[in-house]
Every structure is written in structure tokens, then in C-alpha cells.
Design an enzyme around this catalytic site. Structure first.
Site, PDB file in Angstrom:
ATOM      1  N   GLY C  53       0.769  -1.737  -0.116  1.00  0.00           N
ATOM      2  CA  GLY C  53       0.358   0.233  -0.282  1.00  0.00           C
ATOM      3  C   GLY C  53       1.172   1.701   0.292  1.00  0.00           C
ATOM      4  O   GLY C  53       2.046   1.398   0.603  1.00  0.00           O
ATOM      5  N   ALA C  56      -0.732   7.944   3.096  1.00  0.00           N
ATOM      6  CA  ALA C  56      -0.373   7.686   3.497  1.00  0.00           C
ATOM      7  C   ALA C  56       0.461   7.246   4.494  1.00  0.00           C
ATOM      8  O   ALA C  56       2.061   6.993   5.452  1.00  0.00           O
ATOM      9  CB  ALA C  56      -0.620   8.814   4.603  1.00  0.00           C
ATOM     10  N   ALA C  57      -0.223   5.939   4.476  1.00  0.00           N
ATOM     11  CA  ALA C  57       0.595   4.421   5.898  1.00  0.00           C
ATOM     12  C   ALA C  57       1.349   3.975   5.581  1.00  0.00           C
ATOM     13  O   ALA C  57       2.636   4.111   6.432  1.00  0.00           O
ATOM     14  CB  ALA C  57      -0.791   3.708   6.664  1.00  0.00           C
ATOM     15  N   ASP C 255      -8.559  -5.035   0.550  1.00  0.00           N
ATOM     16  CA  ASP C 255      -7.542  -6.351   0.722  1.00  0.00           C
ATOM     17  C   ASP C 255      -6.564  -6.405   1.782  1.00  0.00           C
ATOM     18  O   ASP C 255      -7.063  -8.041   1.432  1.00  0.00           O
ATOM     19  CB  ASP C 255      -6.651  -5.775  -0.506  1.00  0.00           C
ATOM     20  CG  ASP C 255      -6.939  -6.069  -2.108  1.00  0.00           C
ATOM     21  OD1 ASP C 255      -8.408  -5.339  -2.420  1.00  0.00           O
ATOM     22  OD2 ASP C 255      -7.175  -5.434  -3.160  1.00  0.00           O
ATOM     23  N   HIS C 276     -20.075   9.478   6.016  1.00  0.00           N
ATOM     24  CA  HIS C 276     -20.171  10.977   6.354  1.00  0.00           C
ATOM     25  C   HIS C 276     -21.083  11.849   5.343  1.00  0.00           C
ATOM     26  O   HIS C 276     -21.582  11.231   4.774  1.00  0.00           O
ATOM     27  CB  HIS C 276     -18.648  11.360   4.619  1.00  0.00           C
ATOM     28  CG  HIS C 276     -18.059  12.733   5.172  1.00  0.00           C
ATOM     29  ND1 HIS C 276     -18.679  14.041   4.519  1.00  0.00           N
ATOM     30  CD2 HIS C 276     -16.895  13.538   5.874  1.00  0.00           C
ATOM     31  CE1 HIS C 276     -17.847  15.122   5.618  1.00  0.00           C
ATOM     32  NE2 HIS C 276     -16.870  15.069   6.007  1.00  0.00           N
ATOM     33  N   ARG C 320     -19.874  13.407  12.487  1.00  0.00           N
ATOM     34  CA  ARG C 320     -20.277  12.707  11.615  1.00  0.00           C
ATOM     35  C   ARG C 320     -21.529  12.058  11.784  1.00  0.00           C
ATOM     36  O   ARG C 320     -22.261  11.761  10.709  1.00  0.00           O
ATOM     37  CB  ARG C 320     -19.165  12.179  10.471  1.00  0.00           C
ATOM     38  CG  ARG C 320     -18.132  12.881   9.957  1.00  0.00           C
ATOM     39  CD  ARG C 320     -16.608  12.673   9.594  1.00  0.00           C
ATOM     40  NE  ARG C 320     -15.527  13.411   9.133  1.00  0.00           N
ATOM     41  CZ  ARG C 320     -15.085  13.417   8.314  1.00  0.00           C
ATOM     42  NH1 ARG C 320     -15.166  12.350   8.494  1.00  0.00           N
ATOM     43  NH2 ARG C 320     -13.716  14.317   7.720  1.00  0.00           N
ATOM     44  N   HIS C 388     -17.858   6.031   3.793  1.00  0.00           N
ATOM     45  CA  HIS C 388     -16.460   7.423   3.798  1.00  0.00           C
ATOM     46  C   HIS C 388     -15.518   6.477   4.877  1.00  0.00           C
ATOM     47  O   HIS C 388     -14.061   6.812   4.014  1.00  0.00           O
ATOM     48  CB  HIS C 388     -16.629   8.615   4.745  1.00  0.00           C
ATOM     49  CG  HIS C 388     -15.310   9.337   4.730  1.00  0.00           C
ATOM     50  ND1 HIS C 388     -14.870   9.998   3.748  1.00  0.00           N
ATOM     51  CD2 HIS C 388     -14.967  10.124   5.570  1.00  0.00           C
ATOM     52  CE1 HIS C 388     -13.878  11.191   3.106  1.00  0.00           C
ATOM     53  NE2 HIS C 388     -13.735  10.784   4.399  1.00  0.00           N
ATOM     54  N   ARG C 425     -15.306   7.674  13.023  1.00  0.00           N
ATOM     55  CA  ARG C 425     -14.070   8.817  13.466  1.00  0.00           C
ATOM     56  C   ARG C 425     -14.077  10.209  13.213  1.00  0.00           C
ATOM     57  O   ARG C 425     -14.820  10.884  12.757  1.00  0.00           O
ATOM     58  CB  ARG C 425     -13.016   8.445  12.043  1.00  0.00           C
ATOM     59  CG  ARG C 425     -11.693   9.189  11.971  1.00  0.00           C
ATOM     60  CD  ARG C 425     -10.925   8.071  11.050  1.00  0.00           C
ATOM     61  NE  ARG C 425     -11.728   9.053   9.668  1.00  0.00           N
ATOM     62  CZ  ARG C 425     -11.472  10.218   9.027  1.00  0.00           C
ATOM     63  NH1 ARG C 425     -11.144  11.152   9.161  1.00  0.00           N
ATOM     64  NH2 ARG C 425     -12.581  10.095   7.906  1.00  0.00           N
TER      65      ARG C 425
END
Lengths: 284, 319, 615
Positions: C53, C56-57, C255, C276, C320, C388, C425
């Protein structure tokens, strides 16, 4: 049709493309256009000087435009790079730079206001294609023409914006008005490479050659372009370019004004056709 | 209506024509049309897509020879651009190696990105612990370039890359170099600028295709010009490219105010310009060049004022 | 590190060697068959740290691993080009307290996060997370991320929903895009190698240890094992279970979570899927929460700011889950516009003025033009909730390591569940989750790899062979219709949306279980009429759909068992939160026969009192 213009020839028309100046000055009176050359115009920077000092280039073009404003006339040029440089400068000035640049122009007692528009010979003719057609004396009905727009007559749209840059039609409209046949020509929107002929010679020769070969494959009798820089590149460097790629094809490359002049029945000599490097005499 | 799609199955290239009803696709984007074709007509058709909102850059393709970002292009816009066309030709981005159908290889471009030393090297006054400072004007200078989504549209259209990619890089690579070099937080802009110069900065042919096609309105050509001006300012001015640009500037400011083409050749390539001498002779024979101009053309009217103006501008911007 | 990186060099630097055991080789890999490394005797391609992947992570993990030990070979695998991730679509901002002048603190950030997550958050984790998040902002700024700036040149910040203080740091309304490219630049700078167009098919766990993954080279179709001392799953979320009613990219197909399930690992809190509030009516792409953070308001068909009916103190800036339910309630009670899938309410930002919109919200203006054919500078935009974010994910032991219970296997970002977000979140917490957990996973995976040995690769080999024959079976029969797979995918999305969406009930969930059984049977019988191994995107989609079905089933299992309403999990038949029975994480596993099992794990409670969640 606007009849009177502040004419910005651009450096190349005074030297290597003298025939472009001859031909535009020859067709103007026949079309009823008065071209008053801007006195004391300077080089537009040619999309080169800005690499050294973008501000100096902007100042020079602000001055060029201010000179035209003093004449109270819109600017007309035939060189596409001059067109782009002047229009871009105008856009920059009209969108926030005017005040700052005017403080510099004041050193020579000049002032930019934003009253003169900038157009090109191609655009003017396309906008008045019917009138142009009515003035044709010698329709070029046997001539097969590959129209080569040249980058700076269509790109970037944000500065030029006269027509679609991916599907332009102005040039075809003008050439058809002259009675000539426009041949399908896959490289009609490509770049001739002129601006990088020194630093990237090998690539540029390949580009130039590709354009000539593409036009030849479409069975064109000649390539015509509105831009004297493209004309120079495709004409003067044609032999070199074709030798580089070992291609046989040679094609006359003529200026838009020369083509118009021929259709208007003006003498080839007056259009400077003998100045073209690749023999263009058989077109006349 | 018809879509002629350039296909490549890993072994052979061919064209395939798909017929669709206009009403099925006219409300869609270009990407939507490709998805429609794949999901209703032919699932072997390969292309890439991810975000469908013009931010990931995955779905660049060419329509009638011009590159578009698929999800950012409405079919109605294409109908308008290519008036009355009932057939569109869809091809993979140019100037990339095609892997399959409309899918291209991004590996070489990513490696080019490495060449311009990506990543900011922050000034010593900043730290990892406390971050940086940047004012609005400094931020505005770079934020446009940060919009680049690596969609490859600029590279597809680049005339220089098409001619020869061995001594040049994708326009977006130069944009990335410029966004770093022009960042007020950057310790040494020359880290990126030098790398750009070494990898073809001066070989741009000024065709402005990159500027024109960028879906994010970034001007690759102007970023290249920015890097060039910076390089010149910092004394990185040897070579044919800088000399060429400099000669225009010299004619404009120091000499007559107009370009002198013989001097141009001499200044650009120096006395060793044997090859170009041939061209000059061709020109003189054709009566196109005045050999006397080499001794200085006529100075334009008002040139002294022009010089004053430019000097004023220079002085004002040194402060 | 060489500047001229080639595929060849990648293979070299990644110590990839090929040998007799290897089931499938590409030409290039064969070219390196001769160069073997001492630690890997199986002959399979291998590397020290393998990251799946490139959001960002994944990118932060890669840099962290290289920084931890530059001698390790670190390879990042992606099924796409590195910058095409879900991270890049994030808009609003990234939370992290860097300004304490107005009374904000790490503790307040943690507290808001715990409360926002409706107390299904592990509180020790939230506290550490908030601390790391603050540091991450400065670090990103230092790496070159161009944050929007305040008048003093500091990182600018805006309100995010459910936050008691202003701490959502932002870069226009393209924070995720800007973050992605900052991280990508940093990864390139640190010599991280990419293996793009490679799809991870399975993880192999042997004797409890992770020994590598099965990769499909999408370009060639080759399916091959890659051994790694440590593997980090940074594969993102699985909100594509709602196929067309989600803001996330086509590739967010869970995945990693599905592979983890198949490998016997735990999928934690899978029912916790965030909706969201503001997706565009057509297509569900996101209109950032920042639109409300900047002052945007929500209107029903009476022109009312209806949020006053639900959360008068927070209005549009309630968390949210609450805003999303409020919108759906308005629509249900006839105060929306349009009908069925076309129903919507309005989000109005016109009063912010063109200048502010163009400066701070240009991306969503573009989205309005693209999807709704309207300019939100001039008029309100039609919006409706859209799936989301996946709060649930691969269970990891703790934020200290991001290690799963299987030694050698780590997870980070949205793919992981370390229980920062609980049942809902907060806006602005995803980007810092990815940044923070990615870095931790990378460091710890490197540390682990320094000491670990390669596994035998036996199971890995078996798995690879299974996938090779599976590809042949699915694509080689010449059977199947063009639209079979896509129709199934659409049906799955709609069924999940209607039955496991914002409002859930026992009867709908039970009905969905039947549907899932039917979908699974249809999936198992599915055949793809494209046998070409080269860039077979249809087969990629086929694998992804299988993963989504697994994730759907796991989510349904959690949703059915959790007989309470908590955060984004809202049960109309159990309206109240039930801390006595469900202050617990649902832990779903799957056995070899494909049967799923559910267990529970207590939430870690700390300094923040469990109380009614009121705004």
C-alpha cells in the site's frame, strides 16, 4: 473589419524573414488595411529573455503596448511568439501588475493603460474570411496546402484563447477562402522546435523533418504557416533536418501573407517569394 | 456513436471500435464512458482509474490525439470541442511505454522524479520539532505547483519528449523541482535546480503543450522558465541554452533593443559555430541577413528610456 | 543509493533471488536467479520489510523502516501507481495540537476522540495518539508539506466536527493530496523502492509467523511468492462494500483485511463503517467537512437549518455519525428534496463569498462543477451521506508497535484497527492516524526484521500454486458474460447500503445475511471471459469483489451481534448504547472452511469517564 493597426513586426521580420514583412505590407493595402509600424518597438523577449529576467521582459512589452496606446490603435503582429509574449504581458498587466510596472515606465515618461488589444494577421483574416474571399483574384484552386499552425498561435489557450487549441479551424477557414485545398496533415499542431534549435539541436532537427515528411506524405504542394519563426525553422533548416533523418522530401514553406498575396494576384517578387530558401517559385 | 480505441494485449497493437448510444454516455465523464464500455461491452478493455474526482491522476488518456484527465472531462465538453464528431479516437498517453490498452508504465517517470532530489531540505532555522514558518506571499508562490497530481497529461503532449526523451524529463518533473527550489523554507534551491539543469532543463522547445493541457492549470513551461531564471541568477549559466537566452536579453537591454541574428549565433555557440556558419551563409545568400548587422544594428528609438525603465525595475526588486 | 533506479536494481537491492522452488518467474527476475543472499535459502524472491500500500501509512512506514536501518531492503508494493491512493482524496485537514495558547491540549484531543468514537476507543491508545499527532504536524511541515498559513506564518487550522478546540490543520481543501505528495517525495528521497502494478493476493502465516505474501504482477500476470521478514499491511479501508455510495476510490476494497481474515487473523469492529454527512448527491464523492468548518450550513426543503432540531449546541459541526443520521431523518420525514437514491438536502456555503471559497475550498467547488453541474459559489449544493471510512480493520496489539498477533505482520492506517476511532472517527483524525501509525509500524517492522529469520516458505508456495490454478479456473473457461461481475458488485453495494447502512435493524440484517449467501454462491460460480494474463484488470476487480464480499460478511456479523446503537452503528431496534454488554470490540475470525466466528474484547478504559455522549 478593423482597418488600422499599430503594427508590431518583431525582430525576425526585419532580418531573416524580410519576405514576411514584404508580403504583409504588400497585401495590407489590397485588403484595405493600414499598418502603422510602432515607432521604437523593442524585442518582445522571444520567449527567451524571460529566462534571464522575466521582469525586464514584462517592462519591455509594457512599453511596446504603451507605444501602441499612444497611437490609439490595436496591435497587429504576424509572429506568433510576439503575439504570445505581448498578450501574456497584457494579461499580467491587466491582472494586477499594471501599477507596479507603470512606476518603471514613468522613468521614460510612459504609461500603460490597457486600451490596445493584440491580434494576429491569422485571426484578423479568419474573422473576415468572407471579405477576404471577395477580394481573391487568383483562386489557388490547384494548390494543395498543409497548414501548420505553430505553437504560439494556439497555445497556451489561457493567453491566446482565440479558438480551440486541440481543434482549431481559423487557418483552414482562411486558406479555403483563398480557394486552396487543405490536405489532412497529422502534424499540423506540432512544434517546429525553433526555440530550442541551439540547445536541443538533434531533437529539433527530428521534429522539423517529421513535419516536412508528414506534409509531403499528405501530398501537399507546400507548407504554409502564420508564424515567421516556424517558417524559418521549416525552411532554412529543412535541408539540414532532412539530411539528419536521411529523408528525401523537400517542400516549400511559405508565410501566410505570401499565400494570401498570391491569391490576391500580387507579383511573387513583391511577396519576397525568391527569398524563401527552399524554392517556392513553382507555387506562384 | 463510435469510439475507436487503441489497444495492446501485451503482444500486438490493434484498434477496436465500440458502438454506443449517445444518450447512454452524454451525461457522463470520459472516464464514465470508458467504464460504461468496459462494464457493458468488453471487460477485456484495460485502463486505470481510482478516485474519479480529479485528484489521484490515474485516468489520463488521449482523445483524438490530445491528452485529457478522464474523470475531469465531461463528454459534453468533448462534443463541443470536436464539433459534430460522432467518432472519437481514444489512445493511451503518449511518451510513455504502453503496458496494455490505455495503461502506461509509470516507473521511468518516478525514477525521473528521484533525479531532481525530491523532498524539501529545510533551512537551519527550522526544525523537525517545531516545523517551519511561511508567509502568505511565500505560500502563494508554490501552492499552484503543489496541485500536480502526476496524471502525465503534460508529458503525453510534450513535443521534446516525443522527439527524444533521453536528454529530457517529463514537464511535471521540472514543476516538482521548481516547487522545491521556489519554496521559502528551502535551504538551498540549487539542490533541485542543478539537478534540473543536468537533466535537460534547457532542452524545452517552448511548445506550451504542458501548460495548455494541464487539468490543474499548472504551467510546466513557466516553471521551466522559473528554474532557468534562477539558474542564471545563481551563476549556473554555462552552455548553449543559457547563452542563447542571454543573447536575446543582451540585445534587448544592452544593445540595440532588437535581436541580431548573426550575433545570436555567435553568442550562443561561440566562434566554434562552424555548423551554424553554413546557415548564416545560406541566409546571406538568400538576402535575408545583413552582414553589417554584426557590427551592431540601428539602435531603436527610445532605447535609452527602455534601459532606464528596466534598470528601475531591477533596482526596485533588489530592495 | 543509486539515482538511476531501474527495475533491475530494485530486484538487486531487494535481494530478490529466484530458484528451484519458485513457481513463477518473469524474465527480469530470472536474470537475477544467480545472485542469492545468505539468509534466504528457499530461493524465493525476498526482502526484509515488505509494505503493501502506498497511501500515507505505507509511505510513512517505508521511510521509517529505512531510517531505522538503512541496510534493510524495504520494498513498497502497490496495485496502482504510488500516488493514486485514498489518502490523496482527503480534503479537510489533519488533527494535531500544536497551539496550546487557547487552552487546547493533547488530553483534550484524546478526550474529543474518545467521545467522538462513542467510547469504543481504547483510551490509552487515544492519549498516545494525540501526543504523536501534534509532533507529526511539525514533522510534516519540516518535510516540506505546504500547509495553509495563518497571519503569523504558522500552520493554519480550522474547526472539525466533534472537536472542542480548533486543531484541524489544513492545506486548502486538498490536505490529503498535499500530504500524499509530501510523503511520496520523502519516500523517494529516502531511496524507497516501489513495486507498482502488483496486487497482493494473500498473506501466508506459518506456525503463527508471517512468512510473506503472494503477489500478482498485474503487468505480466505472473503470480509469485515473496518472502519477507516483516510485512506491513497498509491497504486502506473497505467502504467499497457499499460500492457506489461511498466517497472512497475504486481501489479501497479491503484487500488487506480480507487477506488477514483468510490467514486466520482477527478483523476487529468490522461493523464500524463511517457515513460522511456530505457526499454529492450523484456519485457520493466527498464535500469536505471543512465546508461546514468554514461556516457552511445545512438546509432542508423548508429552508431550515435543521441541525438545530438535533444538536443545537454544535449544529453542523456535530460529529459525522450524528449529522449523517440527522440528514437521513430529514429525508425520511419528507423534508428533503428528490426521491429514493436521488434524495438530498442542501449544503450552503454561498455566504462565505467567492474569495474564501476559492482560497480554502477550491477542490469541492470543482467537485460541484463536475458532479452536480453547479457552482457552489452561487448556490447550495445537493448532498447526502456517503460511506467514508472504516473504523474497523485488522486487529493490532497496540499503538506501540502496530504489530498483529502474528509475529512479522504489522498493519497501519485505515487497514488497521488499533481502536483510536472506536465507533466513529472524528474529521481530521484519519490523516494523522495514517501518518502516525505508518511511522510506528515501519520502525517496528524494521526492528523485527533485524532479528528475524525467513520462514520456510512452504505454505507460501502452496498458496501461490492455489492462486495460479484459481486464475486459470476463473479466466480460462471461456464462459461468463461481460456484465455478470459488475451486476453482482452493484447488487452487493445496494444491498449493503439499504440493509447495513445508516439505519440498521435485525430484520434488515438477517435479510442481508441471505443476500450475502446468495452473492457468495454467485461469486464462486463467476467466470471472467478474459484469459489474457497481461494487465487483466477484470481479474483484479474479481479478486477485489471477493475481498469486499468477505468484508461485507464480517461487517454483517458484527452489526447483527451488536444489539445497541453506538457511533455510526445505529440500530433502530436498540436505540440506546449498552455499555454493560457492548463496551467491547467485536473480533471476527474465519476458519479454514470459510465459516466466520465472533468473539469480544473489552475496551480499554482510562482517564475519560464513560458517560452519555451529548453535544
Amino acid at each position: 473589419m478593423q482597418k488600422e493597426f499599430a503594427f508590431f513586426p518583431g525582430c525576425v521580420l526585419t532580418q531573416a524573414a524580410i519576405e514576411a514583412k514584404m508580403s504583409i505590407e504588400a497585401i495590407a493595402p489590397v485588403l484595405g488595411i493600414t499598418l502603422k509600424e510602432i515607432k521604437g518597438w523593442s524585442c518582445c523577449g522571444a520567449s527567451q529573455a524571460q529566462d534571464v529576467d522575466p521582469l525586464a521582459t514584462l517592462v519591455a512589452n509594457a512599453r511596446n503596448l504603451a507605444l501602441a496606446e499612444q497611437m490609439k490603435l490595436p496591435v497587429l503582429t504576424t509572429c506568433s511568439t510576439c503575439l504570445l509574449m505581448l498578450r501574456r504581458a497584457k494579461a499580467q498587466l491587466d491582472n494586477g501588475q499594471k501599477e507596479k510596472i507603470n512606476t518603471y515606465l514613468a522613468k521614460g515618461n510612459m504609461n500603460y493603460q490597457g486600451t490596445s488589444e493584440v491580434t494576429s494577421l491569422l485571426w484578423l483574416l479568419a474573422q473576415n474570411a468572407e471579405e477576404l474571399k471577395s477580394k481573391v483574384k487568383k483562386p489557388l484552386s490547384k494548390l494543395k496546402v498543409a497548414v501548420f499552425y505553430g505553437c504560439h498561435s494556439i497555445r497556451p489557450s489561457k493567453d491566446l484563447g482565440f479558438e480551440s487549441s486541440t481543434n482549431p479551424t481559423s487557418f483552414e477557414t482562411v486558406v479555403r477562402a483563398l480557394g486552396a485545398e487543405v490536405v489532412p496533415f497529422t502534424k499540423r499542431l506540432d512544434c517546429c522546435g525553433f526555440h530550442a534549435v541551439y540547445p536541443a539541436e538533434k531533437s529539433v532537427m527530428k521534429m522539423t523533418s517529421g513535419i516536412v515528411n508528414s506534409a509531403a506524405e499528405s501530398k501537399a504542394d507546400c507548407v504554409v504557416t502564420p508564424c515567421p519563426l516556424c517558417q524559418m525553422q521549416l525552411d532554412i533548416y529543412q535541408d539540414d533536418a532532412q539530411e539528419t533523418t536521411k529523408s528525401k522530401a523537400r517542400l516549400p514553406v511559405i508565410h501566410l501573407a505570401q499565400l494570401v498575396g498570391l491569391a490576391l494576384g500580387i507579383d511573387a517578387k513583391k511577396l519576397g517569394l525568391d527569398y524563401n530558401v527552399i524554392d517556392a517559385s513553382k507555387i506562384a | 456513436m463510435k469510439f475507436i480505441i487503441d489497444r495492446f494485449d501485451g503482444k500486438k497493437n490493434y484498434q477496436q471500435t465500440y458502438t454506443v448510444e449517445k444518450q447512454d454516455i452524454e451525461a457522463l465523464t470520459l472516464l464514465g464512458t470508458l467504464l460504461f464500455i468496459k462494464q457493458h461491452l468488453d471487460l477485456t478493455l484495460n485502463f486505470t482509474a481510482s478516485c474519479r474526482m480529479a485528484i489521484c491522476g490515474a485516468c489520463g488518456v488521449r482523445v483524438n490525439g490530445h491528452a485529457y484527465l478522464g474523470c475531469d472531462t465531461k463528454m459534453t465538453e468533448l462534443f463541443e470541442e470536436y464539433k459534430d464528431a460522432d467518432t472519437f479516437r481514444i489512445s493511451p498517453l503518449a511518451n510513455y511505454t504502453v503496458l496494455s490498452d490505455l495503461v502506461v508504465d509509470w516507473e521511468p517517470a518516478i525514477e525521473n522524479l528521484r533525479k531532481i532530489k525530491p523532498g524539501l531540505v529545510a533551512k537551519d532555522e527550522f526544525s523537525e520539532k517545531e516545523g517551519c514558518r511561511q508567509n502568505q506571499e511565500q505560500y502563494d508562490r508554490i501552492v499552484g505547483q503543489w496541485d500536480c497530481i502526476l496524471c502525465g497529461v503534460c508529458a503525453s503532449e510534450c513535443n521534446k519528449l516525443t522527439a527524444d526523451h533521453s536528454d529530457y524529463m517529463e514537464p511535471f518533473v521540472f514543476t516538482h523541482a521548481w516547487k522545491l527550489a521556489n519554496d521559502s523554507r528551502s535551504k538551498d534551491p540549487m539542490i533541485h535546480t542543478k539537478a534540473a539543469v543536468m537533466n535537460g532543463l534547457w532542452n524545452c522547445v517552448h511548445c506550451h503543450e504542458c501548460t495548455n493541457r494541464c487539468p490543474k492549470h499548472i504551467s510546466g513551461a513557466e516553471d521551466i522558465a522559473g528554474l532557468r531564471a534562477l539558474a542564471m541568477r545563481k551563476g549556473l549559466n554555462s552552455g548553449v541554452g543559457p547563452a542563447h537566452a542571454k543573447s536575446f536579453y543582451t540585445d534587448l537591454v544592452e544593445d540595440s533593443g532588437r535581436l541580431n541574428e548573426i550575433r545570436l549565433a555567435l553568442r550562443t555557440e561561440g566562434v566554434s559555430t562552424v555548423a551554424r556558419a553554413g546557415t548564416a551563409i545560406t541566409l546571406m545568400r538568400a538576402g535575408k541577413m545583413n552582414p553589417l548587422e554584426i557590427f551592431g544594428g540601428h539602435e531603436i528609438e527610445g532605447h535609452k528610456d527602455l534601459v532606464k525603465m528596466i534598470e528601475a525595475a531591477k533596482a526596485a526588486n533588489k530592495e | 543509493m543509486s539515482e538511476q533506479f531501474t527495475r533491475r536494481e530494485f530486484l538487486q537491492s531487494a535481494c530478490i533471488t529466484m530458484g528451484a522452488l519458485c513457481v513463477s518467474t518473469t524474465g527480469v527476475e530470472k536474470a537475477f536467479a544467480a545472485s542469492s543472499t545468505s539468509t534466504n535459502s528457499s530461493g524465493m524472491p525476498s526482502c526484509d520489510v515488505l509494505i503493501i500500500g502506498t497511501g500515507a501509512a505505507g509511505l510513512r512506514a517505508a521511510v521509517a523502516a529505512r531510517k531505522k536501518n538503512p541496510k534493510l531492503s524495504v520494498v513498497v508494493v502497490s496495485k496502482v501507481m504510488p500516488s493514486r491512493s485514498a489518502t490523496t482524496m482527503a480534503e479537510g485537514g489533519i488533527n494535531g495540537v500544536i497551539d496550546f495558547s487557547e487552552g487546547d491540549s493533547f488530553e483534550l484531543h484524546a478526550k474529543d476522540t474518545v467521545k467522538g468514537g462513542d467510547f469504543l476507543v481504547d483510551q490509552d491508545t487515544a492519549m498516545k495518539f494525540a501526543t504523536y499527532a501534534g509532533a507529526a504536524i511539525h514533522e510534516l511541515d519540516y518535510l516540506g508539506m505546504p500547509f495553509s498559513r495563518d497571519s503569523k506564518g504558522r500552520v493554519d487550522k480550522r474547526y472539525a466536527g466533534g472537536a472542542s478546540k480548533i486543531r484541524c490543520n489544513f492545506a486548502s481543501d486538498k490536505t490529503g493530496h498535499i500530504l500524499t505528495h509530501t510523503c511520496l517525495d520523502d519516500a523517494l528521497k529516502h531511496g524507497v523502492k516501489f513495486l507498482m502494478d502488483h496486487h497482493m493476493l494473500d498473506i501466508s502465516i506459518e506456525n503463527g509467523h508471517c512468512e510473506g505474501v503472494v503477489l500478482r504482477n498485474v503487468r505480466t500476470g505472473d503470480i509469485a511468492p515473496v518472502r519477507a521478514k516483516s510485512v506491513i499491511l497498509a491497504t486502506g479501508g473497505y467502504t467499497r462494500v457499499f460500492w457506489n455510495r461511498t466517497s472512497t476510490p475504486y481501489i479501497a476494497t479491503g484487500d488487506g483485511a480480507a487477506a488477514a481474515l483468510r490467514a486466520g487473523l482477527t478483523f476487529k469492529d468490522p461493523e464500524m463503517l463511517q457515513f460522511h454527512p456530505t457526499g454529492v448527491c450523484h456519485g457520493g464523492t466527498l464535500i469536505t467537512e471543512a465546508a461546514r468548518g468554514e461556516g457552511g450550513i445545512l438546509l432542508n426543503n423548508l429552508g431550515e437549518r435543521f441541525m438545530k432540531r438535533y444538536v443545537p449546541n454544535k449544529m453542523e459541526l456535530a460529529p459525522r455519525d450524528i449529522v449523517a443520521r440527522s440528514i437521513e431523518m430529514e429525508i425520511r420525514e419528507g423534508r428533503g428534496f428528490g426521491h429514493d437514491m436521488e434524495a438530498y438536502v442542501l449544503l450552503d456555503v454561498t455566504h462565505l463569498g467567492k474569495e474564501k471559497i476559492m482560497r480554502n475550498l477550491p477542490q469541492i467547488r470543482h467537485i460541484g462543477l463536475l458532479f452536480e453541474n453547479m457552482d457552489l459559489v452561487e448556490k447550495p449544493i445537493a448532498i447526502r451521506p456517503t460511506a467514508h471510512y472504516s473504523m474497523g480493520g485488522i486487529h493490532v496489539n497496540s499503538l506501540d508497535t502496530m504489530a498483529t498477533p502474528a509475529p512479522g505482520l504489522f498493519a497501519a492506517g485505515e487497514a488497521a484497527c488499533v481502536s483510536i476511532h472506536g465507533a466513529n472517527r472524528l474529521g481530521g483524525n484519519s490523516l494523522c492516524d495514517a501518518t502516525v501509525t505508518g511511522k510506528i509500524a515501519g520502525t517496528n517492522a524494521a526492528e523485527y526484521a533485524e532479528k528475524a529469520d525467513f520462514g520456510t516458505g512452504k505454505r507460501l508456495n502452496d498458496l501461490t500454486l492455489k492462486w495460479i490454478s484459481h486464475f486459470k479456473e476463473v479466466t480460462g473457461s471461456g464462459k461468463g458474460n461481460v456484465n455478470d461481475m459488475y451486476a453482482l458488485r452493484e447488487e452487493m453495494g445496494a444491498a449493503n447500503w439499504y440493509n447495513m447502512g445508516i439505519f440498521r435493524t435485525e430484520s434488515k440484517l438477517l435479510a442481508l445475511a441471505d443476500k450475502h449467501a446468495e452473492f457468495q454462491a454467485r461469486y464462486d460460480a463467476l467466470r471472467i471471459p478474459n484469459s489474457n494474463p497481461v494487465f487483466n484488470t477484470a481479474f483484479t476487480e474479481y479478486v477485489e469483489l471477493g475481498n469486499l464480499l468477505l468484508a461485507s460478511r464480517a461487517a454483517l456479523m458484527g452489526a447483527t451481534a451488536r444489539k445497541e446503537s453506538r457511533g455510526s452503528h445505529f440500530r433502530e431496534d436498540y436505540l440506546k448504547r449498552d455499555d454493560e454488554n457492548f463496551l467491547k470490540h467485536s473480533m471476527v475470525t474465519m476458519d479454514e472452511s470459510g465459516k466466520m466466528h465472533l468473539a469480544w474484547k473489552d475496551v480499554v478504559v482510562g482517564q475519560f469517564k464513560i458517560e452519555e455522549r451529548k453535544y
